[in-house]
Design an enzyme around this catalytic site. Sequence first.
Site, mmCIF file in Angstrom:
data_model
loop_
_atom_site.group_PDB
_atom_site.id
_atom_site.type_symbol
_atom_site.label_atom_id
_atom_site.label_comp_id
_atom_site.label_asym_id
_atom_site.label_seq_id
_atom_site.Cartn_x
_atom_site.Cartn_y
_atom_site.Cartn_z
ATOM 1 N N ARG A 187 19.048 17.542 38.496
ATOM 2 C CA ARG A 187 20.570 17.746 38.853
ATOM 3 C C ARG A 187 21.501 16.462 39.067
ATOM 4 N NH1 ARG A 187 20.164 23.126 41.369
ATOM 5 N NH2 ARG A 187 19.011 24.264 40.148
ATOM 6 N N ARG A 216 18.221 16.672 49.241
ATOM 7 C CA ARG A 216 19.091 16.587 47.948
ATOM 8 C C ARG A 216 18.780 15.620 47.170
ATOM 9 N NH1 ARG A 216 23.681 19.655 47.186
ATOM 10 N NH2 ARG A 216 23.863 20.313 49.511
ATOM 11 N N GLU A 237 19.840 26.629 53.017
ATOM 12 C CA GLU A 237 19.665 27.379 51.770
ATOM 13 C C GLU A 237 18.167 26.756 51.309
ATOM 14 O OE1 GLU A 237 22.438 27.984 48.521
ATOM 15 O OE2 GLU A 237 20.797 27.947 47.184
ATOM 16 N N SER A 256 17.974 31.348 46.352
ATOM 17 C CA SER A 256 19.135 31.991 45.945
ATOM 18 C C SER A 256 18.630 33.100 44.857
ATOM 19 C CB SER A 256 20.158 31.019 45.446
ATOM 20 O OG SER A 256 21.405 31.810 45.217
ATOM 21 N N ARG A 300 12.539 20.264 49.251
ATOM 22 C CA ARG A 300 13.213 20.790 50.052
ATOM 23 C C ARG A 300 12.523 21.612 51.108
ATOM 24 N NH1 ARG A 300 19.315 23.476 49.408
ATOM 25 N NH2 ARG A 300 19.747 21.286 48.558
#
Length: 425
Positions: A261, A276, A348, A351, A389
Amino acid sequence: MLDIKFIRENPDAVKRACELKGFTDYTDQILELDARVRELKTVTQSKTAEKNKITREIPTATDKAPLIAASKAIANEIANDMAELDEKEKQLTDLLHRVPQIPSDAAPIGRDDTENVEVRRVGTPREFDFTPRPQWDLLEMNGWWKPEKIASICGTRTYALFGEAAELELAIETYVLQKLMGKGFTFVSCPSITKPQTIFNAGHFMGTDPSVMANDVFMLTDTDRCLAGTAEIILNCLHSDEVLNEKDLPIKYAGFSPCFRKEAGAAGRDTRGIVRIHQFNKVEQYIYCTPEQSDEMHEHLLNNLCEVMEDLELPYRVIAACTGDMGFNKVKMNDVEAWFPSEGAYRELGSCSSIGQFQARRTNTRYRDKNGNMQFCATLNNTGIALPRAIVPVIENHQNPDGSINIPKKLQPLMGGRTKIGGKH
RNA sequence: GGAGAUGUCGCAUAGUUGGUCUAGUGCGCCACAUUGGAAAUGUGGUAUACCCGCAAGGGUAUCAAGGGUUCGAAUCCCUUCAUCUCCGCCA
């Protein structure tokens, strides 16, 4: 994308979806273009039929010249109409790729993530009888990372784990994969290099212009390839242009891959720690099924992730994403958030999304139903686990005063039977 | 990276001096017939998308993909992609 017929017949539903999700409404333009495209198709096709008829007479005709002239004349007329048809069809295709998926009636209505709804909480955040340390302190005191060193070598938002933390990362990945395999998922180790078209097929981006991806996706210079942000996009294309049998559905995949990402829009956020980063590993759950099976599969995928939370002994909650937050291509979405003691908040970890037939229409993935009719598959995806994470809540929630970490019972076999790591420095 | 070969209707194949190829044949599949039932056999059928039409039906496109030549392309030309073989490099 949606079926043009559906848009034709339900323009109000489409307009409402645009409003609920906060996307520009192109419905009127689409209907106008669609009408013109159909008109041009009717004209060009009947002219082509006429030309084909003449052409077929030529081989046996005694006087070929007038027929050839007539055919040429029609060809010229067709060419003019075709030029407009091509142009209009391109515009129509682009706009069709800007129409969002219709959200479920069950999804809460809202503008952005502040209007998401908490569905349930499971587990209670632990009351510490000492001051719990944040992830970075635990990683530091146990010698499990070297952030400055790695940043100097690889740049910011990269990470390396050392020793027992690296073991833990691998153990969690293995644990989740084995769990999913036990539930009928096929383990697929996916490539991380892919073509931009693959990303488009997943429906995360609007329109047909590749430059819209540049902000989010790492393009590989001087090639037509890019780095995949998730295994979802690969799994989504696994049956493109195929016709599946209804009796073979649902098909369940557990993809594993490094994920990339750009995090371009996250400047300054989560710069400390390993929450992140540009590259991480993810186990992804992906399902192909019939539209009728979709809701049941959604619960299945969601429950799998909840079970993982429970196996990792993490307090967590389930969120129902509101219409404005769920994204362009989704029918409904539930986030699963784990408790992060250092932040005093749920964050989070996964998802769970129902896509309906939106992706399958882009990839042309169909099945033949009981009555022999062709249908587009429904697709769904959910995180299995994302690392590193997920390590953060594990070490923060299970820490001891000496900085050691209690290993969740289910992970212990994969950690050589150890019940605890760290705390020796 | 270098050299060569290949890519046809689910599978296997026919088709390359451009025009009854709107693609033949075999296998598979479906229906019917035959049979006590089955095998075998026979007959018929067996793609997808889109357009017109209430429908019946008609039409257009698709021989890896895209473009070109031509009145006309599976067949000729160009580009791209994929696969295979050999060489080189390499975990």
